[in-house]
Write an enzyme that holds these catalytic residues in place. Structure first.
Site, PDB file in Angstrom:
ATOM      1  N   HIS A  52       1.025  -1.177  -0.030  1.00 47.59           N
ATOM      2  CA  HIS A  52      -0.047   0.050  -0.051  1.00 47.59           C
ATOM      3  C   HIS A  52       0.909   1.157  -0.032  1.00 47.59           C
ATOM      4  CE1 HIS A  52      -3.722   2.033   1.858  1.00 47.59           C
ATOM      5  NE2 HIS A  52      -3.233   2.795   1.021  1.00 47.59           N
ATOM      6  N   GLU A  83      -2.688  -1.969  -3.339  1.00 46.04           N
ATOM      7  CA  GLU A  83      -3.699  -1.127  -2.659  1.00 46.04           C
ATOM      8  C   GLU A  83      -3.505   0.341  -2.463  1.00 46.04           C
ATOM      9  OE1 GLU A  83      -4.422  -3.607   0.631  1.00 46.04           O
ATOM     10  OE2 GLU A  83      -3.451  -2.374   2.000  1.00 46.04           O
ATOM     11  N   HIS A 204      -7.616  -6.519   7.593  1.00 42.75           N
ATOM     12  CA  HIS A 204      -7.521  -5.607   8.566  1.00 42.75           C
ATOM     13  C   HIS A 204      -7.652  -6.147   9.915  1.00 42.75           C
ATOM     14  CE1 HIS A 204      -6.912  -1.635  10.234  1.00 42.75           C
ATOM     15  NE2 HIS A 204      -6.581  -1.336   9.094  1.00 42.75           N
TER      16      HIS A 204
END
Length: 255
Positions: A52, A83, A204
């Protein structure tokens, strides 16, 4: 298209190496190596690598994205997932690297960590052309989403192929009296996603304690992306044993 990651036979593990980069960036010595961490995880059996890259480069940097892309070419059965927010720096990476999958996440530029999914239909107009562009580039699109069953048909209408369920609420409720209620919301959302032809990812705050239960109760999860907990475990156990233990957690869900 990566055959392993689309087989649907069992949930795949994608290791997010952001926190390795975060530790490296505290000094100018180049250690720990993000590249070596990714390779160690793949050697241990991980089926993918996730990054990310945020605009402030506080962990993953531009050169990391490209070096990992080169590494992943030597692992034809593993997936590279990038991402981030497509209205910031993400699309430049998608255009140049063309990863197997891109996960659109609605983070602000100064956001500490991802903490919510896209709001549909409010975000639909700005997401639609970006999803279309990714599909033309041959990149699978996953949208980071809260567990809201009625939103799944809106995701499908935009043309995204998958969702990534934002699992922080489940992780917070795990082991409490709220666990069953919260988990039921994820189950219902997954069922709604499957009903409209969407693939399902999740991530997450998933960890070795809560992962098996989640996968047992939530149908159709094809991939979990795990970073913070996995890297924290690796500080004690090493990359190899940590990845293998997460794979055992996944396996137990299908026993």
């Amino acid at each position: 298209m990566n055959p392993l990651m689309n087989s649907g036979a069992r949930c795949a593990l994608s290791v997010n190496v952001n926190k390795v980069a975060l530790l490296r960036n505290t000094r100018r010595l180049g250690i720990p190596s993000v590249l070596r961490a990714a390779e160690a995880c793949l050697l241990a059996g991980a089926q993918g690598i996730t990054v990310h890259p945020r605009p402030d480069a506080r962990h993953i940097r531009t050169d990391d994205v490209h070096e990992l892309a080169a590494l992943m070419k030597t692992w034809p059965n593993a997936e590279y997932n990038i991402e981030g927010n497509p209205t910031q720096n993400l699309m430049d990476f998608v255009r140049t690297v063309r990863p197997h999958q891109v996960t659109f996440v609605p983070d602000s530029e100064d956001q500490f960590t991802s903490d919510h999914g896209w709001s549909l239909p409010a975000d639909a107009e700005r997401l639609k052309p970006l999803i279309d562009e990714c599909k033309l580039l041959g990149v699978r699109v996953s949208l980071f989403m809260d567990p809201i069953p009625e939103a799944m048909r809106l995701v499908a209408a935009l043309g995204a192929e998958r969702i990534e369920l934002y699992t922080e609420s489940y992780a917070s409720a795990f082991g409490t009296e709220r666990q069953a209620e919260v988990l039921a919301g994820f189950t219902a959302t997954a069922q709604a996603a499957l009903a409209v032809g969407l693939g399902i990812n999740a991530g997450h705050d998933l960890n070795r304690d809560n992962l098996t239960t989640f996968l047992k109760d939530v149908p159709g999860v094809q991939e979990v992306s795990i970073g913070h907990a996995l890297v924290a475990d690796a500080l004690e156990l090493g990359y190899t044993e940590t990845v293998r233990d997460y794979l055992r957690c996944i396996q137990r869900a299908y026993a």
